[in-house]
Scaffold this motif. Sequence first.
Motif, short mmCIF file in Angstrom:
data_model
loop_
_atom_site.label_atom_id
_atom_site.label_comp_id
_atom_site.label_asym_id
_atom_site.label_seq_id
_atom_site.Cartn_x
_atom_site.Cartn_y
_atom_site.Cartn_z
N LEU A 115 44.14 52.74 44.50
CA LEU A 115 44.59 53.38 43.25
C LEU A 115 43.86 52.79 42.05
O LEU A 115 43.43 53.51 41.15
CB LEU A 115 46.10 53.19 43.12
N PHE A 116 43.70 51.46 42.04
CA PHE A 116 42.96 50.82 40.94
C PHE A 116 41.51 51.32 40.89
O PHE A 116 40.98 51.58 39.81
CB PHE A 116 42.98 49.31 41.11
N LEU A 117 40.89 51.43 42.06
CA LEU A 117 39.51 51.92 42.09
C LEU A 117 39.44 53.36 41.60
O LEU A 117 38.48 53.74 40.91
CB LEU A 117 38.95 51.81 43.51
N PHE A 118 40.43 54.16 41.96
CA PHE A 118 40.47 55.56 41.50
C PHE A 118 40.51 55.60 39.97
O PHE A 118 39.78 56.37 39.34
CB PHE A 118 41.67 56.26 42.11
N LEU A 119 41.38 54.79 39.37
CA LEU A 119 41.47 54.77 37.91
C LEU A 119 40.16 54.31 37.28
O LEU A 119 39.74 54.84 36.24
CB LEU A 119 42.61 53.83 37.48
N ALA A 120 39.51 53.34 37.92
CA ALA A 120 38.25 52.83 37.39
C ALA A 120 37.16 53.89 37.43
O ALA A 120 36.45 54.11 36.44
CB ALA A 120 37.82 51.59 38.16
N PHE A 121 37.03 54.59 38.56
CA PHE A 121 35.95 55.56 38.72
C PHE A 121 36.18 56.83 37.90
O PHE A 121 35.24 57.38 37.31
CB PHE A 121 35.78 55.92 40.20
N THR A 122 37.42 57.31 37.87
CA THR A 122 37.67 58.56 37.16
C THR A 122 37.63 58.38 35.64
O THR A 122 37.50 59.37 34.91
CB THR A 122 39.05 59.14 37.56
N SER A 123 37.75 57.15 35.18
CA SER A 123 37.70 56.92 33.73
C SER A 123 36.27 56.76 33.21
O SER A 123 36.05 56.78 32.00
CB SER A 123 38.50 55.67 33.36
N LEU A 124 35.29 56.62 34.11
CA LEU A 124 33.92 56.40 33.66
C LEU A 124 33.39 57.57 32.83
O LEU A 124 32.63 57.37 31.89
CB LEU A 124 33.01 56.17 34.87
N GLY A 125 33.80 58.79 33.20
CA GLY A 125 33.32 59.96 32.48
C GLY A 125 33.78 60.01 31.03
O GLY A 125 33.23 60.79 30.24
N GLU A 126 34.77 59.20 30.66
CA GLU A 126 35.27 59.20 29.29
C GLU A 126 34.42 58.34 28.36
O GLU A 126 34.59 58.39 27.14
CB GLU A 126 36.72 58.66 29.27
N PHE A 127 33.52 57.55 28.93
CA PHE A 127 32.77 56.59 28.13
C PHE A 127 31.34 57.06 27.91
O PHE A 127 30.60 57.30 28.86
CB PHE A 127 32.75 55.21 28.81
N GLN A 128 30.97 57.19 26.63
CA GLN A 128 29.60 57.55 26.30
C GLN A 128 28.63 56.45 26.73
O GLN A 128 27.48 56.72 27.07
CB GLN A 128 29.48 57.80 24.80
#
Length: 408
Positions: A306-319
């Motif tokens: 679950l932690f890895l999922f949050l880490a990977f899916t949030s990458l697209g939010e960062f310029q």
Amino acid sequence: MVGLSNSFFLILYALVGASNIMMFCSRSTEEIVGLFISVAFVVDSVKYIVKEFNTFYCFPDLLNTNSTLNSSIVKRAAAETSLNPADCDPTKPMLALLLMLITVYVGVQIFNFKYSPYLNADKRVIVADYALVVAVISASVLGSYVFKSIHLKQFTVNDEAPLFRLVDYKSPPPGAVITSVGLGFLMSFLFFMEGNISASVVNNPQNKLKKGSAFHLDMFVTGVINAVLSVFALPWVHGSLPHSPLHVRALADIEEHVENGHLTETIVYVRETRLTTFFSNIMIGLSLFMFPYPLNLIPIPVLYGLFLFLAFTSLGEFQMWERFVLIFTEQNLYPPIHYVRKVPQKIIHCFTLLQLVQLIGLCLVSFGGSAYLKMFFPFCIIMLLPIREKILPKIISERFLEALDGEH
């Protein structure tokens, strides 16, 4: 004492309007902290898997062998990794790794379903919103039923301990009081920065929120809640990344535009309601009645997935992540983004590498292993503000900085 000191300083920050310092917080600082939290999720997950392999991935027959050559090599390796023949069970770390990867894979695939051509746009978003739930349930069924013969670590709870118990405050020596106040002050810095950065990311003009921000009120409420939690020796609360921006996107209507083969997303409307967080916290409270069943059916590796999922899916939010990928992308294939048109390629990469250096600095302080070094982590976050305001303008032209970091 540490919790009460932390709460005192948070309330003090709110009363004196300390959150006004966030006017100097740019998108660059927010993204560095956000990416650091994603890195922390990945590091914790990797540490868990490495620990599982170091503990269980061994073979008793080899450790107890009398072969002269194999005995010396294997026993030396066992001594270096603290292997215990009684704990040897290679299936445990292998299953833990499998469940963690399955959780990430299933979650990411369903999360990306919104980009597929199936169903209509609204239904695709609904399916994507439940990616994490489906991933956790799927991996938990595999771990608890399909591979039930392999016993992995699960949730444990002490049924004999009272649910709420007041802390027995005794008269501490003066040295302990001073130490507690000092630690509470350092922790308040961390809560202050993370809470304000979370609020700043959520209130980004790109999200088109109608209701105003409440930085000082948020800090005051956080301090009051943490004071009550400290009295009962319960975990503290604070602003969270990447959960907060992901929550905003879950409530948003997003338009997709394709330009020169590149997909861009624009938030057009966000349903600004407190009901989602209200009901989610009620459900968190109701989870107390789910011990030991059914929460004990969720293996610990699934949580790290679950932690890895949050880490990977949030990458697209960062310029910053977007620009980091451009370093390895052919220039002719760059997306038609505003800063690509306004800033030379060399300057873009220079700015990205400077951000990367700051991110690596935070990681070295936090994951360096020294407890004394970690105490200065909140100050390192605060130092990101003067670095952006005073040092970077001397390296990169203000005109280019405005294009790269001015959209805030």
